[in-house]
Design an enzyme around this catalytic site. Structure first.
Site, PDB file in Angstrom:
ATOM      1  N   ASP A 169      20.813  18.581-148.792  1.00 21.67           N
ATOM      2  CA  ASP A 169      20.440  19.941-148.376  1.00 21.67           C
ATOM      3  C   ASP A 169      18.733  20.258-148.073  1.00 21.67           C
ATOM      4  O   ASP A 169      18.005  20.074-148.789  1.00 21.67           O
ATOM      5  CB  ASP A 169      20.412  21.018-149.283  1.00 21.67           C
ATOM      6  CG  ASP A 169      20.790  22.289-148.940  1.00 21.67           C
ATOM      7  OD1 ASP A 169      20.021  22.892-148.250  1.00 21.67           O
ATOM      8  OD2 ASP A 169      21.704  23.103-149.643  1.00 21.67           O
ATOM      9  N   HIS A 200      22.598  21.449-145.723  1.00 19.59           N
ATOM     10  CA  HIS A 200      22.804  22.686-145.950  1.00 19.59           C
ATOM     11  C   HIS A 200      24.025  23.493-144.887  1.00 19.59           C
ATOM     12  O   HIS A 200      23.931  22.994-143.725  1.00 19.59           O
ATOM     13  CB  HIS A 200      21.539  23.524-145.594  1.00 19.59           C
ATOM     14  CG  HIS A 200      21.744  24.969-146.412  1.00 19.59           C
ATOM     15  ND1 HIS A 200      21.685  25.478-147.542  1.00 19.59           N
ATOM     16  CD2 HIS A 200      21.950  26.257-145.457  1.00 19.59           C
ATOM     17  CE1 HIS A 200      21.764  26.554-147.652  1.00 19.59           C
ATOM     18  NE2 HIS A 200      21.839  27.124-146.452  1.00 19.59           N
TER      19      HIS A 200
END
Length: 231
Positions: A169, A200
């Site tokens: 992420d 993400h």
């Protein structure tokens, strides 16, 4: 196709998108937006939950800044606006509005009394705080940004919490992920799943980092979690 409703609070009123299931009574799920407002992705999540048998409601959490935000991740201008809204957003007020949404939908004639929540990105953080600050029965957070700053609240969780963590992420550094996992991995009310190589928003269909396989796995885990906790 869902309907638009208004929720009254002591601070004012805000809109929400509601998608109803075929059943006359069903558990409810609050769908918590990303930084793009109650947009097509959020409405699609609500519609999917309704098809799965839940009374879904997606509140407009940016109403205190700009009501009716409905943008995508497809242009720089939209990203710039999304980040400006994110930076102006008050998390504590956001949780208050989610709490008001929970009370509203729990009182709906079509609600069985059980209420869950699911959030993405900013909504992933808010899903965690919904678990710690409201009487929600079950909450799910996808790649929540900033949860590591609030792990001390974990002792306040009274329902159940499921978190999906993207290991690559770009908005949640590895140190932040480690803080979250270390604080929550042995919590009796929390379930954690990590997704190696995923960035993400891997569950946002059409997004740059969308991964169909892992999105399906995460969504399947969410579906199983709600079946176990909201029945």
């Amino acid at each position: 196709m869902g309907e638009r409703i208004r929720i009254q609070t002591p601070d004012g009123e805000f809109a929400a998108y509601v998608a109803r299931p075929a059943a006359a009574k069903a558990p409810a799920v609050v769908v918590i937006q990303e930084i793009f407002g109650v947009n097509p992705f959020v409405r699609a999540v609500a519609d999917r939950l309704a098809a799965e048998g839940y009374l879904a409601i997606a509140p407009d959490l940016f109403w205190r800044i700009e009501p009716g935000v409905d943008i995508t991740d497809q242009s720089k201008a939209e990203w710039d606006k999304a980040f400006a809204l994110y930076n102006a957003f008050d998390v504590d007020n956001g949780v208050k509005d989610i709490d008001a949404t929970i009370d509203f939908i729990r009182a709906d004639a079509g609600c069985s009394g059980k209420v869950g929540a699911v959030g993405y990105c900013l909504g992933g953080l808010l899903a965690f705080l919904t678990a710690t600050r409201t009487d929600v029965d079950a909450s799910v957070g996808y790649y929540g940004v900033g949860i590591d700053n609030y792990t001390a609240e974990a002792d306040r969780i009274e329902g159940k919490l499921l978190l999906h963590i993207a290991e690559a992420d770009g908005f949640v550094p590895k140190a932040a992920q480690d803080t979250i996992v270390r604080a929550l991995k042995n919590h009796p009310r929390v379930e954690l799943f990590t997704y190696p190589g995923r960035d993400h928003a891997f569950a946002r269909e059409g997004g740059e980092h969308y991964d169909a396989a892992d999105a399906a796995i995460a969504n399947g885990r969410t579906a199983d979690f709600f079946k176990r906790t909201l029945a």
